[in-house]
Design an enzyme around this catalytic site. Structure first.
Site, PDB file in Angstrom:
ATOM      1  N   ARG A 275       0.812  -1.213   0.000  1.00 39.63           N
ATOM      2  CA  ARG A 275       0.000   0.000   0.000  1.00 39.63           C
ATOM      3  C   ARG A 275       0.850   1.270   0.000  1.00 39.63           C
ATOM      4  NH1 ARG A 275      -5.098   0.013   2.448  1.00 39.63           N
ATOM      5  NH2 ARG A 275      -4.400  -1.819   3.605  1.00 39.63           N
ATOM      6  N   ARG A 310     -12.941  -1.214  -1.918  1.00 37.28           N
ATOM      7  CA  ARG A 310     -12.672  -0.864  -0.520  1.00 37.28           C
ATOM      8  C   ARG A 310     -13.812  -0.098   0.152  1.00 37.28           C
ATOM      9  NH1 ARG A 310      -9.066   2.033   1.045  1.00 37.28           N
ATOM     10  NH2 ARG A 310      -8.354   0.825   2.814  1.00 37.28           N
ATOM     11  N   TYR A 314     -15.237  -2.247   3.203  1.00 38.05           N
ATOM     12  CA  TYR A 314     -14.702  -1.766   4.494  1.00 38.05           C
ATOM     13  C   TYR A 314     -15.325  -0.435   4.914  1.00 38.05           C
ATOM     14  CZ  TYR A 314     -10.606  -4.594   2.924  1.00 38.05           C
ATOM     15  OH  TYR A 314      -9.755  -5.551   2.449  1.00 38.05           O
ATOM     16  N   CYS A 341     -26.056  -3.895  -8.236  1.00 39.52           N
ATOM     17  CA  CYS A 341     -27.317  -4.065  -7.517  1.00 39.52           C
ATOM     18  C   CYS A 341     -26.989  -4.424  -6.070  1.00 39.52           C
ATOM     19  CB  CYS A 341     -28.157  -5.143  -8.174  1.00 39.52           C
ATOM     20  SG  CYS A 341     -28.471  -4.788  -9.900  1.00 39.52           S
TER      21      CYS A 341
HETATM   22  C1  PLP Z   1      -0.312  -7.849   1.982  1.00 36.85           C
HETATM   23  C2  PLP Z   1       1.015  -8.216   2.459  1.00 36.85           C
HETATM   24  C3  PLP Z   1       2.042  -7.278   2.471  1.00 36.85           C
HETATM   25  C4  PLP Z   1       1.833  -5.852   2.070  1.00 36.85           C
HETATM   26  O1  PLP Z   1       0.951  -5.216   2.930  1.00 36.85           O
HETATM   27  P1  PLP Z   1       0.664  -3.645   2.805  1.00 36.85           P
HETATM   28  O2  PLP Z   1      -0.308  -3.406   3.908  1.00 36.85           O
HETATM   29  O3  PLP Z   1       0.084  -3.445   1.457  1.00 36.85           O
HETATM   30  O4  PLP Z   1       1.949  -2.944   2.988  1.00 36.85           O
HETATM   31  C5  PLP Z   1       3.288  -7.688   2.888  1.00 36.85           C
HETATM   32  N1  PLP Z   1       3.533  -8.956   3.268  1.00 36.85           N
HETATM   33  C6  PLP Z   1       2.565  -9.898   3.274  1.00 36.85           C
HETATM   34  C7  PLP Z   1       2.898 -11.276   3.693  1.00 36.85           C
HETATM   35  C8  PLP Z   1       1.278  -9.565   2.890  1.00 36.85           C
HETATM   36  O5  PLP Z   1       0.317 -10.493   2.892  1.00 36.85           O
END
Ligand code: PLP
Length: 423
Positions: A275, A310, A314, A341
């Site tokens: 992210r 999202r 969420y 829908c």
């Molecule tokens: C999703 C994930 C990440 C990355 O997570 P972010 O919140 O996008 O930084 C890193 N390592 C593992 C094992 C993950 O499942």
């Protein structure tokens, strides 16, 4: 504050929309590179530092390649993600395989690519031994149980999470792996998600560094790296503050000196950010197509939750800019909806925005992570195109939009001619 800056204006987006009809995800290459460089600079004090970009955030090969050019490897958790990494030549120690509930054949594939395997469970040791074998360098994912706190604040509930080894299993697992031929070890944990607290990584680092030191002292195993994994958040709301990555790097450095200073241990720091790397560099561009006044005022746009789920799942906030009206009074309260829908298919609820007319272009911010990649086909909706905004201002289509033919492609076994033709 109701403003979030954009690296383009209405005229630019109108030009792009002539080439690629809305909706589409647009990625800002300059911002992607800037983010990767800032992260590297923050950890430059650690000679082995390596970011393994978590490709699930935005699994487009062009995006992964741009980050690779900035020194990032990949973090994969599925067969297709491994294929993507292999196709870009990102293999060996540049590739982390941090999976869970792993299909045995994926272990074997990851081993063929020379990936650094991060085991999620002690029972996976035997599974890996039987499917590719135990490598010389191996990592284990730690789950400390209890609650994860930063100061007095509860930031996560590891005891409830499905991931990782218990502390006792780490000792047992490392011992077993050593007996099976592993010589160098990594330690990993992921304890909080979308966390913008500058003390997240330093707090996690303290826990992992201390645990690594204990394991080194207990077993004499060489700890080659500590993987702080993902979880650094981004400011989705204009009033949210961003993580200060330079501060984070400096704090982790202090913890490193404190825990390892008087030992011979100098492990590399790995990260697996998703992210943080791509989120703010992506935008979902959509057009207002309907206006509806009932008990509320609705703006219907041509994107829907299938393009960005999202908000629907969420209730996540994503900022919206109405292009060309950035400085107009934000005096209209709207729900901005997609066409599924599903009542939850709303990009914004009771949002103060400028007056929106049919045809206006809306930019939904921070869709570069878990935006396109969480897309789906519910209601027969199609995934959008992805477009790269290059540093010189030109654009490149980096994934075409799905067509109805794509939607029906897996029904080819039925041989229904009308489902294989585009109207
Ligand atoms: C999703 C994930 C990440 C990355 O997570 P972010 O919140 O996008 O930084 C890193 N390592 C593992 C094992 C993950 O499942």
């Amino acid at each position: 504050m109701t403003h979030k800056a954009l690296p383009f204006d209405k005229q630019k987006i109108e030009e792009i929309a002539k080439l690629y009809p809305t909706p589409f995800h647009l990625y800002d290459e300059a911002e992607l590179r800037r983010r990767a460089r800032n992260l590297r600079a923050a950890f430059a004090w650690n000679p082995g530092f390596h970011e393994h970009y978590a490709v699930k955030a935005c699994p487009n090969p062009v995006i992964v390649q741009i980050l690779h050019e900035e020194g990032c490897g990949t973090d994969c958790a599925s067969w297709a993600e491994l294929m993507l990494s292999e196709a870009l030549g990102i293999t060996g120690e540049e590739l982390m395989f941090s999976s869970n509930d792993t299909p045995p054949e994926e272990f074997a594939y990851a081993r063929r690519l020379g990936a650094v395997i991060n085991l999620d469970d002690i029972s996976h040791i035997d599974c890996l031994a039987a499917n590719g074998g135990i490598p010389e360098l191996i990592s284990c994912r730690f789950n400390p149980g209890g609650e994860f706190r930063i100061g007095t604040q509860i930031m996560g509930n590891p005891a409830d999470a499905k991931f990782g080894f218990t502390r006792a299993q780490l000792t047992e697992g490392f011992k077993k792996l050593k007996a099976m031929g592993a010589g160098r070890f990594g330690l990993h944990a992921f304890l909080s998600s979308c966390n913008t607290d500058n003390m997240y990584y330093p707090t996690l680092a303290k826990l992992l560094f201390t645990t690594a030191r204990e394991l080194f002292e207990e077993l004499g195993t060489e700890i080659a790296f500590i993987n702080l994994s993902g979880g650094i958040g981004i400011p989705y709301r204009p009033e949210d503050s961003a993580t200060d990555i330079a501060f984070v790097g400096a704090k982790v450095r202090e913890v490193y000196a404190e825990v390892f200073g008087n030992t011979p241990m100098r492990p590399a720091i790995y990260t697996e950010l998703g992210r943080y790397m791509t989120g703010p560099a992506g935008y979902l561009v959509t057009r207002a197509i309907h206006h509806k006044d009932t008990y509320k005022r609705f703006i219907g746009v041509d994107a829907c939750a299938a393009n960005l789920m999202r908000p629907a799942i969420y209730g996540a906030y994503h900022h919206i800019t109405v292009l060309g009206k950035e400085n107009a009074p934000h005096d209209h309260v709207y729900d901005v909806t997609g066409s599924l829908c599903e009542s939850s298919d709303r990009f914004a609820v009771d949002r103060l925005l400028p007056e929106i007319e049919r045809g206006d272009l809306l930019v939904i911010h921070d869709t570069g992570a878990h935006g396109f990649s969480m897309g789906y086909n519910y209601n027969g909706k199609l995934r959008s195109a992805e477009v790269l905004l290059r540093e010189d201002g030109s654009t490149r289509l980096i994934r075409r939009a799905e067509t109805n033919r794509d939607y029906f492609a897996t029904l080819d076994i039925l041989g229904l001619p009308r489902l294989s033709e585009e109207k």
